[in-house]
Design a protein around this motif. Structure first.
Motif, PDB file in Angstrom:
ATOM      1  N   MET A   7       0.627   7.050  -0.639  1.00 51.69           N
ATOM      2  CA  MET A   7      -0.585   7.757  -0.240  1.00 51.69           C
ATOM      3  C   MET A   7      -0.321   9.257  -0.087  1.00 51.69           C
ATOM      4  SD  MET A   7      -3.072   5.633  -0.152  1.00 51.69           S
ATOM      5  CE  MET A   7      -4.337   6.662   0.580  1.00 51.69           C
ATOM      6  N   GLU A   8       0.840   9.594   0.470  1.00 53.51           N
ATOM      7  CA  GLU A   8       1.131  11.004   0.763  1.00 53.51           C
ATOM      8  C   GLU A   8       1.430  11.827  -0.488  1.00 53.51           C
ATOM      9  OE1 GLU A   8       3.056  10.576   5.243  1.00 53.51           O
ATOM     10  OE2 GLU A   8       4.341  10.425   3.501  1.00 53.51           O
ATOM     11  N   SER A   9       1.658  11.136  -1.611  1.00 57.53           N
ATOM     12  CA  SER A   9       2.013  11.854  -2.824  1.00 57.53           C
ATOM     13  C   SER A   9       0.797  12.453  -3.539  1.00 57.53           C
ATOM     14  CB  SER A   9       2.747  10.908  -3.782  1.00 57.53           C
ATOM     15  OG  SER A   9       3.867  10.359  -3.125  1.00 57.53           O
ATOM     16  N   ALA A  10      -0.396  12.257  -2.984  1.00 59.90           N
ATOM     17  CA  ALA A  10      -1.599  12.821  -3.605  1.00 59.90           C
ATOM     18  C   ALA A  10      -1.581  14.347  -3.474  1.00 59.90           C
ATOM     19  CB  ALA A  10      -2.830  12.243  -2.933  1.00 59.90           C
ATOM     20  N   LEU A  24       0.810  -1.219   0.000  1.00 61.33           N
ATOM     21  CA  LEU A  24       0.000   0.000   0.000  1.00 61.33           C
ATOM     22  C   LEU A  24       0.845   1.272   0.000  1.00 61.33           C
ATOM     23  CD1 LEU A  24      -2.841  -1.215   2.339  1.00 61.33           C
ATOM     24  CD2 LEU A  24      -3.163  -0.136   0.102  1.00 61.33           C
ATOM     25  N   LEU A  25       2.007   1.232   0.675  1.00 61.30           N
ATOM     26  CA  LEU A  25       2.768   2.476   0.816  1.00 61.30           C
ATOM     27  C   LEU A  25       3.916   2.609  -0.183  1.00 61.30           C
ATOM     28  CD1 LEU A  25       2.776   2.907   4.706  1.00 61.30           C
ATOM     29  CD2 LEU A  25       1.096   3.671   3.032  1.00 61.30           C
ATOM     30  N   ASP A  26       4.233   1.527  -0.896  1.00 60.38           N
ATOM     31  CA  ASP A  26       5.370   1.550  -1.817  1.00 60.38           C
ATOM     32  C   ASP A  26       5.055   2.379  -3.066  1.00 60.38           C
ATOM     33  OD1 ASP A  26       7.512   0.977  -3.530  1.00 60.38           O
ATOM     34  OD2 ASP A  26       7.768  -1.014  -2.636  1.00 60.38           O
ATOM     35  N   LYS A  27       5.907   3.370  -3.323  1.00 64.05           N
ATOM     36  CA  LYS A  27       5.668   4.286  -4.454  1.00 64.05           C
ATOM     37  C   LYS A  27       5.830   3.619  -5.811  1.00 64.05           C
ATOM     38  CE  LYS A  27       8.131   7.979  -3.696  1.00 64.05           C
ATOM     39  NZ  LYS A  27       8.638   9.323  -3.570  1.00 64.05           N
ATOM     40  N   LYS A  28       6.469   2.444  -5.793  1.00 65.41           N
ATOM     41  CA  LYS A  28       6.669   1.689  -7.018  1.00 65.41           C
ATOM     42  C   LYS A  28       5.326   1.299  -7.655  1.00 65.41           C
ATOM     43  CE  LYS A  28       8.456  -2.559  -6.140  1.00 65.41           C
ATOM     44  NZ  LYS A  28       9.155  -2.914  -4.923  1.00 65.41           N
ATOM     45  N   ALA A  86     -12.649   8.277   4.799  1.00 67.21           N
ATOM     46  CA  ALA A  86     -12.126   9.609   4.460  1.00 67.21           C
ATOM     47  C   ALA A  86     -11.283   9.590   3.178  1.00 67.21           C
ATOM     48  CB  ALA A  86     -11.292  10.152   5.626  1.00 67.21           C
ATOM     49  N   TYR A  87     -10.338   8.637   3.082  1.00 68.52           N
ATOM     50  CA  TYR A  87      -9.386   8.659   1.958  1.00 68.52           C
ATOM     51  C   TYR A  87      -9.949   8.007   0.688  1.00 68.52           C
ATOM     52  CZ  TYR A  87      -5.596  10.444   4.856  1.00 68.52           C
ATOM     53  OH  TYR A  87      -4.817  11.239   5.657  1.00 68.52           O
ATOM     54  N   GLN A  88     -10.484   6.767   0.850  1.00 70.08           N
ATOM     55  CA  GLN A  88     -10.969   6.079  -0.353  1.00 70.08           C
ATOM     56  C   GLN A  88     -12.366   6.597  -0.742  1.00 70.08           C
ATOM     57  OE1 GLN A  88      -9.014   4.119   2.016  1.00 70.08           O
ATOM     58  NE2 GLN A  88      -7.486   4.696   0.504  1.00 70.08           N
ATOM     59  N   GLY A  89     -13.164   6.983   0.261  1.00 71.56           N
ATOM     60  CA  GLY A  89     -14.512   7.492  -0.010  1.00 71.56           C
ATOM     61  C   GLY A  89     -14.474   8.961  -0.416  1.00 71.56           C
TER      62      GLY A  89
END
Ligand SMILES: Nc1ncnc2c1ncn2[C@@H]1O[C@H](COP(=O)(O)OP(=O)(O)OP(=O)(O)O)[C@@H](O)[C@H]1O
Ligand SMILES: [Mg+2]
Length: 215
Positions: free
Chosen positions: A154-157, A51-55, A101-104
């Motif tokens: 996730m944080e790159s949004a 989930l957190l891997d930017k790849k 919050a995030y996916q919805g």
């Protein structure tokens, strides 16, 4: 007692959850367990890596929803629910409100569908108290630059995404005012920690009183 921490990236959830755990370990009469999401079991930690891997830029929104939910389903059944049954206090850094919050609100997936998936993943284990640490979008950017850590997937949004997540959290807190407490995360770490400790101590006192009245 089950307490969860929610809020935007860098809002101070982990800082405050740790301080509350320290506070409870001194005061509470039950063991205190500290858990972070996604993670907390061998399977859930493996899912966290994906989930957190930017790849994995190709990860679809639906896959993201299911992976977060799969990680949670395992954590609830393997760790959270058994701990609560033993009478422990469980403090969790993020829980299903993050998915709403995030996916919805953030990604725009159907909210009713997400609520159904959350219910299945959480197996009916609803937090007694959810602390929403509230900061502004500008503050996220400041803190991220100050900490100079690399952003995860996730944080790159973008900023609009975080604005939707922020509004989503505030709507959710307004819908469930008994479960949520919204704390102003723009104050000092100590001031916020004091407010949260007071709220939790009051809740514990109330729960104990209700228990005594029933018996
Ligand atoms: N009240 C505060 N005022 C200023 N800076 C803070 C405050 N609380 C935490 N920070 C700083 O903000 C950064 C993020 O804090 P923390 O890791 O607790 O947030 P988080 O919500 O857990 O973030 P993430 O979503 O990335 O897990 C850290 O560098 C921390 O030192
Ligand atoms: Mg954190």
């Amino acid at each position: 007692m089950f307490i969860t921490f929610e809020g935007l990236d860098s809002s101070g959830k982990t800082t405050q959850a740790r301080l509350l755990v320290d506070h409870l370990r001194v005061r509470a009469h039950a063991p205190v367990r500290f858990i972070r999401e996604p993670g907390g079991t061998v399977i859930s930690e493996r899912l966290r890596e994906i989930l957190l891997d930017k790849k994995y830029l190709e990860l679809s929104e639906a896959s993201e929803l299911f992976l977060f939910s799969a990680s949670r389903a395992q954590l609830v059944r393997q760790v959270i629910h058994p701990a609560l049954l033993r009478g422990e206090i469980v403090v969790c850094d993020r829980y299903y409100d993050s998915t709403t919050a995030y996916q919805g609100y953030g990604r725009g997936l159907d909210l009713a569908t997400i609520r159904g998936i959350n219910t299945l993943a959480a197996a009916g284990v609803v937090p007694d108290l959810t602390v929403l640490v509230d900061i502004t979008i500008e503050e996220i950017e400041k803190r991220k630059h100050a900490s100079k850590t690399e952003f995860d997937r996730m944080e790159s949004a973008g900023r609009e995404f975080f604005a939707r997540v922020h509004n989503g959290y505030l709507s959710m807190a307004a819908e469930e005012p008994k479960r949520f407490v919204v704390v102003d995360g723009m104050r000092s770490v100590d001031d916020i920690a004091q407010e949260i400790a007071d709220v939790v101590d009051n809740r514990q006192h109330l729960l104990k009183k209700e228990g005594q009245e029933e018996s």
